[in-house]
Design a protein around this motif. Structure first.
Motif, short mmCIF file in Angstrom:
data_model
loop_
_atom_site.label_atom_id
_atom_site.label_comp_id
_atom_site.label_asym_id
_atom_site.label_seq_id
_atom_site.Cartn_x
_atom_site.Cartn_y
_atom_site.Cartn_z
N LYS A 1 0.83 -1.20 0.00
CA LYS A 1 0.00 0.00 0.00
C LYS A 1 0.86 1.25 0.00
CE LYS A 1 -3.71 0.41 2.43
NZ LYS A 1 -4.67 0.43 3.55
N ASP A 2 0.33 2.31 -0.56
CA ASP A 2 1.00 3.62 -0.58
C ASP A 2 2.32 3.56 -1.34
OD1 ASP A 2 -1.06 4.69 1.04
OD2 ASP A 2 -0.06 3.90 2.82
N ASN A 3 2.38 2.67 -2.34
CA ASN A 3 3.55 2.63 -3.23
C ASN A 3 4.83 2.32 -2.47
OD1 ASN A 3 4.43 2.79 -5.92
ND2 ASN A 3 5.15 4.89 -5.66
N SER A 4 4.76 1.46 -1.47
CA SER A 4 5.89 1.21 -0.59
C SER A 4 6.70 -0.01 -1.04
CB SER A 4 5.40 0.99 0.84
OG SER A 4 4.55 -0.14 0.91
N ILE A 5 7.94 -0.04 -0.57
CA ILE A 5 8.79 -1.22 -0.69
C ILE A 5 9.00 -1.75 0.73
CG2 ILE A 5 11.08 -2.09 -1.30
CD1 ILE A 5 11.25 0.00 -3.47
N THR A 6 8.61 -2.99 0.96
CA THR A 6 8.74 -3.59 2.28
C THR A 6 9.88 -4.59 2.25
OG1 THR A 6 6.34 -3.41 2.48
CG2 THR A 6 7.48 -4.68 4.16
N SER A 7 10.88 -4.40 3.09
CA SER A 7 12.09 -5.22 3.05
C SER A 7 12.33 -5.87 4.40
CB SER A 7 13.30 -4.37 2.67
OG SER A 7 13.08 -3.72 1.43
N PHE A 8 12.84 -7.11 4.36
CA PHE A 8 13.01 -7.89 5.58
C PHE A 8 14.40 -8.52 5.64
CE2 PHE A 8 8.51 -7.95 4.57
CZ PHE A 8 7.92 -7.61 5.79
N ALA A 9 14.91 -8.65 6.84
CA ALA A 9 16.13 -9.40 7.05
C ALA A 9 15.82 -10.89 6.95
CB ALA A 9 16.72 -9.08 8.43
N GLY A 10 16.72 -11.62 6.31
CA GLY A 10 16.52 -13.05 6.19
C GLY A 10 16.70 -13.76 7.52
N ASN A 11 16.16 -14.97 7.60
CA ASN A 11 16.31 -15.79 8.80
C ASN A 11 16.42 -17.25 8.37
OD1 ASN A 11 13.58 -16.89 8.52
ND2 ASN A 11 12.88 -14.89 9.26
N GLU A 12 16.54 -18.13 9.31
CA GLU A 12 16.74 -19.55 8.99
C GLU A 12 15.59 -20.11 8.16
OE1 GLU A 12 17.57 -23.80 11.31
OE2 GLU A 12 17.60 -21.91 12.41
N GLN A 13 14.37 -19.70 8.47
CA GLN A 13 13.21 -20.23 7.76
C GLN A 13 13.15 -19.71 6.32
OE1 GLN A 13 9.45 -19.62 9.73
NE2 GLN A 13 8.28 -20.72 8.19
N THR A 14 13.39 -18.40 6.14
CA THR A 14 13.34 -17.88 4.76
C THR A 14 14.50 -18.41 3.93
OG1 THR A 14 14.54 -15.86 5.44
CG2 THR A 14 12.13 -15.79 5.46
N GLU A 15 15.66 -18.62 4.55
CA GLU A 15 16.78 -19.18 3.81
C GLU A 15 16.45 -20.60 3.34
OE1 GLU A 15 20.28 -19.34 1.81
OE2 GLU A 15 19.29 -17.62 2.71
N GLN A 16 15.78 -21.36 4.18
CA GLN A 16 15.39 -22.72 3.79
C GLN A 16 14.41 -22.68 2.62
OE1 GLN A 16 12.06 -24.14 4.60
NE2 GLN A 16 12.64 -26.02 3.55
N ILE A 17 13.54 -21.69 2.60
CA ILE A 17 12.58 -21.57 1.49
C ILE A 17 13.27 -21.13 0.21
CG2 ILE A 17 10.55 -20.34 0.65
CD1 ILE A 17 9.61 -20.13 3.58
N PHE A 18 13.99 -20.01 0.27
CA PHE A 18 14.56 -19.43 -0.95
C PHE A 18 15.67 -20.29 -1.54
CE2 PHE A 18 12.71 -15.36 0.66
CZ PHE A 18 12.01 -15.01 -0.48
N SER A 19 16.49 -20.89 -0.69
CA SER A 19 17.61 -21.67 -1.22
C SER A 19 17.14 -22.83 -2.06
CB SER A 19 18.49 -22.17 -0.07
OG SER A 19 17.79 -23.07 0.76
N ALA A 20 15.96 -23.36 -1.78
CA ALA A 20 15.45 -24.51 -2.53
C ALA A 20 15.05 -24.15 -3.95
CB ALA A 20 14.26 -25.12 -1.79
N PHE A 21 14.91 -22.86 -4.25
CA PHE A 21 14.60 -22.46 -5.63
C PHE A 21 15.78 -22.70 -6.57
CE2 PHE A 21 11.35 -19.88 -3.48
CZ PHE A 21 10.25 -20.15 -4.29
N CYS A 22 16.97 -22.90 -6.01
CA CYS A 22 18.18 -22.92 -6.85
C CYS A 22 19.02 -24.18 -6.69
CB CYS A 22 19.07 -21.72 -6.51
SG CYS A 22 18.22 -20.14 -6.41
#
Length: 300
Positions: free
Chosen positions: A136-157
């Motif tokens: 909303k409001d033309n925003s960019i929402t950014s987050f620090a990675g963690n163990e769970q997100t690394e497990q998700i994203f790393s599997a794409f590659c």
């Protein structure tokens, strides 16, 4: 959607090298792309579409956006961001360390509303939900990675070729489920910095790298650029991913390695040129960096 996005893909300027692996359709309206970029600054030009969501994940390097608000945010290894193509249309991006490797998941929010993947149908994870939660409001929402997100994203590659697409389809749904419960608070979100602070830090970086033979203290830089020492240190680390001392040590060792390989300049003079008044301290630092003594590196 693949053909539609092909017409609005980002065009990069001032790049030295750009590798974009063709987008893969995982579900109707959901695509995956991989990018490897070697550059300094990027200019992006595409249609300002408010109904296309991009989820960007940084595997290696660093990448930053200057947002419409005038603030800047940077992704380091493992970090991720969400925004619509309207938020980044005609935006300025930078690669503080000259390289970025990552992936982008593009989601057509209209299609997600009307035709969601069966597994998440009825969960409340719709295009409207994602838009209201993150964009909303033309925003960019950014987050620090963690163990769970690394497990998700790393599997794409990282899966065998014959299993890759199946894993990607599973993981993109897992990612959407994760995002639906992610707390959007200061603990998870990356810090945004005023563009003036980022520009000052870039000027400091340029001064440090152009005068490696000199040693500048935080206190001296703070007075020169009229920036609080704590703000200077935290902003520098956010932009470049390391403290000033660590970042400059890498630059000094890279420059020393280049001089050892490509010139006949004495080791003592190379030490002086990269900011060491003691050849023995330079030798110790270079061995820690390269695993070799300077004379062995030159002769190897």
């Amino acid at each position: 959607m693949i053909n539609e996005l092909a017409d609005i893909r980002c065009s990069f300027s001032n790049h030295r090298e750009l590798e974009h692996i063709k987008a893969i359709e995982l579900y109707p309206g959901i695509e995956l792309s991989h990018f490897t970029i070697t550059a300094d600054n990027l200019s992006i030009h595409h249609a300002a579409l408010d109904d296309i969501l991009e989820i960007n994940y940084c595997r290696r390097g660093r990448i930053g956006w200057k947002m419409a608000s005038g603030n800047s945010v940077y992704l380091g290894q493992g970090d991720f961001s969400l925004h619509t193509l309207k938020a980044c249309a005609d935006s300025a991006m930078s690669l503080p360390n000259g390289a970025y490797e990552g992936l982008t998941i593009s989601v057509d929010l209209r299609i997600l509303n009307d035709n969601p993947p069966e597994i998440i149908s009825g969960t409340g994870i719709t295009g409207t939900f994602l838009y209201n939660r993150f964009c909303k409001d033309n925003s960019i929402t950014s987050f620090a990675g963690n163990e769970q997100t690394e497990q998700i994203f790393s599997a794409f590659c990282s899966q065998p070729d014959h299993l890759q697409l199946s894993y990607q389809k599973i993981k993109v749904l897992e990612l959407l489920l994760y995002l639906s419960t992610l707390k959007i608070d200061a603990q998870n979100r990356l810090t945004e910095y005023h563009s003036e602070q980022v520009e000052i830090v870039r000027a400091i970086h340029e001064q440090l790298t152009e005068h490696m033979e000199q040693r500048f203290t935080i206190e001296a830089l703070s007075k020169q650029y009229l920036m609080n020492p704590t703000t200077l240190k935290t902003t520098f680390k956010s932009v470049y991913g390391a403290s000033i001392a660590t970042h400059m040590k890498r630059h000094r060792m890279e420059q020393a390695a280049k001089l050892l390989r490509k010139t006949d300049t004495s080791i003592a003079e190379i030490a002086r040129q990269v900011g060491y008044d003691s050849q023995s301290r330079f030798t110790a630092a270079f061995k820690e960096y390269s695993g070799k003594l300077p004379r062995d590196y030159r002769g190897g």
